[in-house]
Design an enzyme around this catalytic site. Structure first.
Site, PDB file in Angstrom:
ATOM      1  N   GLU A 110     -27.050  16.395  -6.386  1.00  0.00           N
ATOM      2  CA  GLU A 110     -27.025  17.339  -5.262  1.00  0.00           C
ATOM      3  C   GLU A 110     -26.290  16.752  -4.049  1.00  0.00           C
ATOM      4  OE1 GLU A 110     -30.802  19.713  -4.728  1.00  0.00           O
ATOM      5  OE2 GLU A 110     -31.575  18.086  -5.966  1.00  0.00           O
ATOM      6  N   SER A 134     -32.396  21.913  -7.131  1.00  0.00           N
ATOM      7  CA  SER A 134     -31.333  22.922  -7.097  1.00  0.00           C
ATOM      8  C   SER A 134     -31.126  23.642  -8.429  1.00  0.00           C
ATOM      9  CB  SER A 134     -30.004  22.298  -6.634  1.00  0.00           C
ATOM     10  OG  SER A 134     -30.054  22.000  -5.259  1.00  0.00           O
ATOM     11  N   TYR A 141     -25.661  28.565  -4.122  1.00  0.00           N
ATOM     12  CA  TYR A 141     -24.678  27.982  -3.220  1.00  0.00           C
ATOM     13  C   TYR A 141     -23.315  28.669  -3.228  1.00  0.00           C
ATOM     14  CZ  TYR A 141     -28.218  24.354  -3.225  1.00  0.00           C
ATOM     15  OH  TYR A 141     -29.408  23.670  -3.122  1.00  0.00           O
ATOM     16  N   ARG A 185     -40.597  24.104   1.382  1.00  0.00           N
ATOM     17  CA  ARG A 185     -40.428  25.448   0.833  1.00  0.00           C
ATOM     18  C   ARG A 185     -41.202  25.552  -0.476  1.00  0.00           C
ATOM     19  NH1 ARG A 185     -35.129  25.653  -0.785  1.00  0.00           N
ATOM     20  NH2 ARG A 185     -35.860  26.022  -2.896  1.00  0.00           N
ATOM     21  N   GLU A 231     -42.419  25.821  -7.832  1.00  0.00           N
ATOM     22  CA  GLU A 231     -42.192  24.446  -7.373  1.00  0.00           C
ATOM     23  C   GLU A 231     -42.224  24.354  -5.859  1.00  0.00           C
ATOM     24  OE1 GLU A 231     -37.708  23.255  -7.249  1.00  0.00           O
ATOM     25  OE2 GLU A 231     -38.021  24.319  -9.138  1.00  0.00           O
ATOM     26  N   ASN A 251     -40.286  22.350  -2.614  1.00  0.00           N
ATOM     27  CA  ASN A 251     -39.097  21.609  -2.199  1.00  0.00           C
ATOM     28  C   ASN A 251     -39.404  20.984  -0.850  1.00  0.00           C
ATOM     29  OD1 ASN A 251     -36.514  20.845  -1.219  1.00  0.00           O
ATOM     30  ND2 ASN A 251     -35.543  22.357  -2.549  1.00  0.00           N
TER      31      ASN A 251
END
Length: 317
Positions: A13, A145, A215, A254, A268, A270
């Site tokens: 990432e 990601s 993205y 998040r 999940e 983050n």
């Protein structure tokens, strides 16, 4: 304040970290801070004492090393306040298997199993079919990601994707596929209190919110507030906040999940969310009434006033 923005790093990432970091640098400078950007590599690790000159370190290294507790442990020893959750929280949150186990008493988690490369080579998909069945989702145990994540609708797809990802990872999570509304809940600390921002609904043009959908401009429609009804909104906010608190998250995080059949399924956490022009957290902050610059300044001030590391740690001289 004198601030160093830690970006780049060594994970898959890296590009996203650089995009996030450069936006953060500009935002901090609008508030008059003295800001340096540091691309984290082995040279930095050999010269950690140089970090002691800063008031705060804004860590925005997504993925392996920067988000999984390794860098946090190093920064704890440096003793300079840094943004984001501490070492233990980062270790648990980045490990999808551990995190699922950790939160399943307070959130509904789709059935999952951990599959090792050795197990797959020995017994194929036997374990998966007995625990999860198809359709299912495979994803690396430790990655971000949505890298390495696939939805499998047949045994053939499952076998092929497992073979592909076991070339890159030793362990994979296989989880029941839940079809529903993808949502993400951003939480930030304000004056030491976690505040849940407006929930963001994700409507990717692809099968799910994967790396490209995250993205690439135009690949996802963002709906805020999420169209999940008032009662479900309150329920999701409560669950996300409970997860944030139980994990011991700090400054910003998040929580991602799926709303399906009047239930919220946890996916999940983050602990270092993206801060690019297409990232979820800044969108939720904007809906809350906070500009990107205000968001970044709030995070850095929280880190300075309420650092994640334990107060008894010895600062590197």
């Amino acid at each position: 304040m004198r601030i160093a923005v830690l970006l780049g790093g060594i994970s898959r990432e890296r590009e996203i970290s650089i995009r996030s970091g450069k936006r953060i640098v500009q935002a901090l400078r609008t508030f008059g801070h003295e800001v340096d950007e540091i691309d984290v590599n082995l040279d930095l690790l050999n010269n950690l004492t140089m970090l002691s000159q800063y008031d705060v370190l804004f860590n925005i290294l997504h993925g392996t090393f920067g988000e999984d507790g390794h860098l946090q442990a190093i920064l704890d020893a440096v003793g300079v306040p840094y943004t984001g959750s501490g070492t233990e929280t980062s270790i648990i949150a980045f490990d999808k298997y551990l995190c699922n186990l950790y939160v399943q008493d307070i959130a509904k988690v789709p059935e999952f199993t951990l599959l090792t490369k050795e197990e797959f080579e020995k017994s194929g998909i036997e374990k998966v079919l007995s625990c999860v069945n198809i359709p299912c989702v495979i994803k690396p145990r430790k990655e971000g990601s949505s890298i390495g994540t696939h939805i499998c609708f047949s045994e053939e797809e499952l076998i092929n994707y497992l073979k592909e990802e076991f070339e890159n990872y030793e362990e994979l999570i296989v989880q029941k596929y839940i079809k529903g509304t993808e949502v993400t809940v951003s939480i930030i600390d304000i004056d030491g209190k976690p505040i849940v921002l407006p929930i963001l609904e994700l409507r990717p043009k692809k099968l799910f919110y994967d790396y490209e959908a995250k993205y690439t401009d135009g690949m996802t429609e963002f709906v805020i507030p999420a169209q999940i009804g008032e009662e479900m909104t309150k329920y999701v906010e409560k669950i996300a906040l409970n997860i944030y608190k139980k994990l011991g998250c700090k400054h910003f995080s998040r929580v991602d999940g799926i709303v399906s059949n009047d239930e919220f399924y946890f996916l999940e956490v983050n602990t270092l969310p993206g801060m690019t022009e297409l990232s979820d957290l800044p969108m939720s902050a904007k809906a809350y009434g906070m500009s990107f610059e205000e968001l970044v300044n709030t995070i850095v001030n929280e880190a300075y006033k309420r650092p994640s590391f334990e107060c008894w740690r010895t600062k590197i001289k």
